[in-house]
Design a protein around this motif. Structure first.
Motif, PDB file in Angstrom:
ATOM      1  N   PHE A 118     -47.139  94.386  30.104  1.00 28.39           N
ATOM      2  CA  PHE A 118     -47.536  95.725  29.647  1.00 28.39           C
ATOM      3  C   PHE A 118     -48.841  96.221  30.265  1.00 28.39           C
ATOM      4  CE2 PHE A 118     -45.027  93.936  26.107  1.00 28.39           C
ATOM      5  CZ  PHE A 118     -44.027  94.893  26.044  1.00 28.39           C
ATOM      6  N   GLY A 119     -49.480  95.418  31.103  1.00 27.25           N
ATOM      7  CA  GLY A 119     -50.804  95.816  31.579  1.00 27.25           C
ATOM      8  C   GLY A 119     -50.953  95.739  33.088  1.00 27.25           C
ATOM      9  N   ALA A 120     -52.074  95.168  33.511  1.00 22.76           N
ATOM     10  CA  ALA A 120     -52.481  95.204  34.918  1.00 22.76           C
ATOM     11  C   ALA A 120     -51.545  94.431  35.856  1.00 22.76           C
ATOM     12  CB  ALA A 120     -53.899  94.638  35.035  1.00 22.76           C
ATOM     13  N   GLY A 121     -50.699  93.543  35.315  1.00 21.28           N
ATOM     14  CA  GLY A 121     -49.837  92.744  36.183  1.00 21.28           C
ATOM     15  C   GLY A 121     -48.392  93.212  36.206  1.00 21.28           C
ATOM     16  N   ARG A 122     -48.131  94.354  35.570  1.00 22.24           N
ATOM     17  CA  ARG A 122     -46.744  94.823  35.456  1.00 22.24           C
ATOM     18  C   ARG A 122     -46.082  94.963  36.827  1.00 22.24           C
ATOM     19  NH1 ARG A 122     -46.339 100.031  31.920  1.00 22.24           N
ATOM     20  NH2 ARG A 122     -48.502  99.777  32.503  1.00 22.24           N
ATOM     21  N   GLY A 123     -44.904  94.319  36.957  1.00 15.54           N
ATOM     22  CA  GLY A 123     -44.144  94.464  38.201  1.00 15.54           C
ATOM     23  C   GLY A 123     -44.723  93.698  39.379  1.00 15.54           C
ATOM     24  N   ARG A 124     -45.769  92.894  39.169  1.00 14.52           N
ATOM     25  CA  ARG A 124     -46.393  92.204  40.305  1.00 14.52           C
ATOM     26  C   ARG A 124     -45.700  90.875  40.577  1.00 14.52           C
ATOM     27  NH1 ARG A 124     -51.159  94.877  42.255  1.00 14.52           N
ATOM     28  NH2 ARG A 124     -51.133  93.124  43.685  1.00 14.52           N
ATOM     29  N   ARG A 125     -45.291  90.677  41.822  1.00 17.65           N
ATOM     30  CA  ARG A 125     -44.640  89.433  42.241  1.00 17.65           C
ATOM     31  C   ARG A 125     -45.695  88.523  42.865  1.00 17.65           C
ATOM     32  NH1 ARG A 125     -40.229  89.189  39.781  1.00 17.65           N
ATOM     33  NH2 ARG A 125     -39.289  87.832  41.350  1.00 17.65           N
ATOM     34  N   GLY A 126     -45.232  87.423  43.443  1.00 14.39           N
ATOM     35  CA  GLY A 126     -46.153  86.510  44.126  1.00 14.39           C
ATOM     36  C   GLY A 126     -47.009  85.752  43.122  1.00 14.39           C
ATOM     37  N   THR A 127     -48.165  85.275  43.581  1.00 12.39           N
ATOM     38  CA  THR A 127     -49.060  84.489  42.734  1.00 12.39           C
ATOM     39  C   THR A 127     -50.115  85.405  42.115  1.00 12.39           C
ATOM     40  OG1 THR A 127     -48.721  82.567  44.152  1.00 12.39           O
ATOM     41  CG2 THR A 127     -50.619  82.506  42.674  1.00 12.39           C
ATOM     42  N   VAL A 128     -50.128  85.453  40.801  1.00 12.00           N
ATOM     43  CA  VAL A 128     -51.097  86.275  40.075  1.00 12.00           C
ATOM     44  C   VAL A 128     -51.874  85.356  39.133  1.00 12.00           C
ATOM     45  CG1 VAL A 128     -51.396  88.173  38.428  1.00 12.00           C
ATOM     46  CG2 VAL A 128     -49.576  88.313  40.149  1.00 12.00           C
ATOM     47  N   ILE A 129     -53.191  85.492  39.107  1.00 12.18           N
ATOM     48  CA  ILE A 129     -54.002  84.667  38.207  1.00 12.18           C
ATOM     49  C   ILE A 129     -54.838  85.575  37.309  1.00 12.18           C
ATOM     50  CG2 ILE A 129     -55.849  82.940  38.045  1.00 12.18           C
ATOM     51  CD1 ILE A 129     -54.872  81.737  40.637  1.00 12.18           C
ATOM     52  N   LEU A 130     -54.646  85.429  36.010  1.00 15.04           N
ATOM     53  CA  LEU A 130     -55.509  86.122  35.049  1.00 15.04           C
ATOM     54  C   LEU A 130     -56.583  85.137  34.611  1.00 15.04           C
ATOM     55  CD1 LEU A 130     -55.167  88.506  32.275  1.00 15.04           C
ATOM     56  CD2 LEU A 130     -55.482  86.179  31.484  1.00 15.04           C
ATOM     57  N   LEU A 131     -57.828  85.596  34.619  1.00 14.24           N
ATOM     58  CA  LEU A 131     -58.942  84.763  34.144  1.00 14.24           C
ATOM     59  C   LEU A 131     -59.619  85.499  33.002  1.00 14.24           C
ATOM     60  CD1 LEU A 131     -60.285  83.851  37.684  1.00 14.24           C
ATOM     61  CD2 LEU A 131     -59.140  82.278  36.111  1.00 14.24           C
ATOM     62  N   THR A 132     -59.830  84.812  31.895  1.00 16.59           N
ATOM     63  CA  THR A 132     -60.527  85.452  30.771  1.00 16.59           C
ATOM     64  C   THR A 132     -61.944  84.893  30.711  1.00 16.59           C
ATOM     65  OG1 THR A 132     -59.826  83.767  29.162  1.00 16.59           O
ATOM     66  CG2 THR A 132     -58.399  85.683  29.423  1.00 16.59           C
ATOM     67  N   PHE A 133     -62.912  85.794  30.696  1.00 18.50           N
ATOM     68  CA  PHE A 133     -64.314  85.394  30.612  1.00 18.50           C
ATOM     69  C   PHE A 133     -64.807  85.705  29.207  1.00 18.50           C
ATOM     70  CE2 PHE A 133     -63.366  86.020  35.024  1.00 18.50           C
ATOM     71  CZ  PHE A 133     -64.067  85.016  35.670  1.00 18.50           C
ATOM     72  N   GLY A 134     -65.028  84.673  28.429  1.00 18.56           N
ATOM     73  CA  GLY A 134     -65.482  84.855  27.052  1.00 18.56           C
ATOM     74  C   GLY A 134     -66.388  83.696  26.702  1.00 18.56           C
ATOM     75  N   THR A 135     -66.114  83.034  25.561  1.00 17.02           N
ATOM     76  CA  THR A 135     -66.867  81.837  25.182  1.00 17.02           C
ATOM     77  C   THR A 135     -66.709  80.783  26.275  1.00 17.02           C
ATOM     78  OG1 THR A 135     -66.310  82.355  22.897  1.00 17.02           O
ATOM     79  CG2 THR A 135     -67.227  80.173  23.331  1.00 17.02           C
ATOM     80  N   LEU A 201     -53.302  88.571  43.483  1.00 17.09           N
ATOM     81  CA  LEU A 201     -54.018  89.398  42.510  1.00 17.09           C
ATOM     82  C   LEU A 201     -54.773  88.535  41.507  1.00 17.09           C
ATOM     83  CD1 LEU A 201     -54.368  92.260  41.113  1.00 17.09           C
ATOM     84  CD2 LEU A 201     -52.293  91.726  39.821  1.00 17.09           C
ATOM     85  N   PHE A 202     -56.033  88.923  41.235  1.00 18.30           N
ATOM     86  CA  PHE A 202     -56.790  88.369  40.107  1.00 18.30           C
ATOM     87  C   PHE A 202     -56.889  89.455  39.047  1.00 18.30           C
ATOM     88  CE2 PHE A 202     -59.115  85.499  43.203  1.00 18.30           C
ATOM     89  CZ  PHE A 202     -58.823  84.299  42.568  1.00 18.30           C
ATOM     90  N   ILE A 203     -56.566  89.112  37.820  1.00 21.31           N
ATOM     91  CA  ILE A 203     -56.793  90.035  36.704  1.00 21.31           C
ATOM     92  C   ILE A 203     -57.953  89.464  35.892  1.00 21.31           C
ATOM     93  CG2 ILE A 203     -55.808  91.125  34.649  1.00 21.31           C
ATOM     94  CD1 ILE A 203     -53.023  90.679  35.866  1.00 21.31           C
ATOM     95  N   VAL A 204     -59.002  90.270  35.723  1.00 24.85           N
ATOM     96  CA  VAL A 204     -60.197  89.809  34.997  1.00 24.85           C
ATOM     97  C   VAL A 204     -60.093  90.271  33.550  1.00 24.85           C
ATOM     98  CG1 VAL A 204     -62.697  90.006  34.847  1.00 24.85           C
ATOM     99  CG2 VAL A 204     -61.594  89.825  37.075  1.00 24.85           C
ATOM    100  N   GLY A 205     -59.931  89.299  32.643  1.00 27.30           N
ATOM    101  CA  GLY A 205     -59.744  89.630  31.227  1.00 27.30           C
ATOM    102  C   GLY A 205     -60.877  89.101  30.363  1.00 27.30           C
ATOM    103  N   GLY A 206     -60.647  89.137  29.053  1.00 30.50           N
ATOM    104  CA  GLY A 206     -61.694  88.760  28.104  1.00 30.50           C
ATOM    105  C   GLY A 206     -62.524  89.983  27.767  1.00 30.50           C
ATOM    106  N   GLY A 207     -63.529  89.795  26.916  1.00 29.23           N
ATOM    107  CA  GLY A 207     -64.363  90.917  26.471  1.00 29.23           C
ATOM    108  C   GLY A 207     -64.963  91.712  27.621  1.00 29.23           C
TER     109      GLY A 207
END
Ligand code: BGC
Length: 247
Positions: A118-135, A201-207
């Motif tokens: 539903f978000g930044a990675g919608r429809g993206r193929r290949g290697t995608v890495i989401l990283l969450t920066f929080g605690t 693609l890198f998706i930067v998540g967390g607060g």
């Protein structure tokens, strides 16, 4: 269809019923503070308060900030009480919630599943890495949209340190780093992850995804595209409910 999602984080336990067709909260979320120490008993009590606040009586998906196998078994607990290790979290939460069906998933994996659908990675193929920066730093690795669970890339070693002890959002606050200084650390971390996985693609998540304009422009020399997460603070709740729907 709706399922209740709960995100267990270092500072808060938040939850709401999720509309799975829209990938969004169906009602306003409710939050209680995470107890310290964050023991299984204390956290389970917080989860009960959140679920009861909405009067929910159906299936519940929960995130956990550590390795979770089979939707239930906790293997690591870097930022919560160590007594979580080897607990059967499904049994614990289900018992505390009066027998409701429960599924537990790693917090970053949940956020990743929500962003890919539903978000930044919608429809993206290949290697995608989401990283969450929080605690800490959480990771979710996708290959052609399929999750490789429990990757734990936040614990890669960077200059002799656990990466999340150098570059998490909490470290920026604790060490009072400027955005530029912190972004420099994040850049080194991303370069290391890129060297290992060459994602598209890198998706930067967390607060920090809400504050991407403060630091993303400082990050240079990474070949992959870098975008902020779109569901921001609700990604964990939505992803937890999505995983529970598949259980
Ligand atoms: C944990 C991960 C978690 C991340 C973000 C790390 O310390 O090991 O499992 O996803 O923090 O909460």
């Amino acid at each position: 269809m709706q399922i209740f999602g709960v995100d267990i984080g270092g500072s808060g336990i938040k939850g709401a019923p999720v509309d799975l067709d829209r990938g969004d909260l169906a009602q306003e979320r409710f939050k209680v503070l995470t107890p310290h120490p964050a023991t299984p008993d204390g956290v389970a009590d917080g989860v009960r308060q959140v679920v009861e606040h909405h009067g929910w009586t159906g299936p519940v998906g929960l995130t956990f900030p550590g390795v979770v196998t089979d939707g239930s078994h906790i293997r690591t607990a870097a930022n919560v009480d160590k007594s979580w290790i080897d607990t059967d979290a499904r049994a614990l939460f289900s018992e505390r919630l009066g027998g409701l069906p429960v599924t537990v998933v790693n917090d970053a994996d949940a956020a990743g599943v929500a962003e890919m659908n539903f978000g930044a990675g919608r429809g993206r193929r290949g290697t995608v890495i989401l990283l969450t920066f929080g605690t800490g730093i959480g990771s979710a690795l996708f290959v052609d949209g399929v999750l490789v669970p429990n990757t734990e890339l936040g614990h890669l070693e960077l200059h002799g340190h656990d990466a999340e002890k150098r570059a998490s959002s909490k470290v920026r606050e604790d060490e009072d780093l400027t955005w530029e200084h912190w972004a420099h650390r994040v850049q080194k971390y991303l370069a290391h992850v890129e060297m290992l996985f060459s994602p598209e693609l890198f998706i930067v998540g967390g607060g920090v995804s809400r504050k991407s304009e403060k630091f993303l422009h400082y990050i240079e020399g990474i070949k992959a595209e870098i975008v902020p997460a779109q569901l921001q603070n609700n990604a964990g709740i939505v992803g937890a409910a999505m995983r529970a729907a598949k259980a």
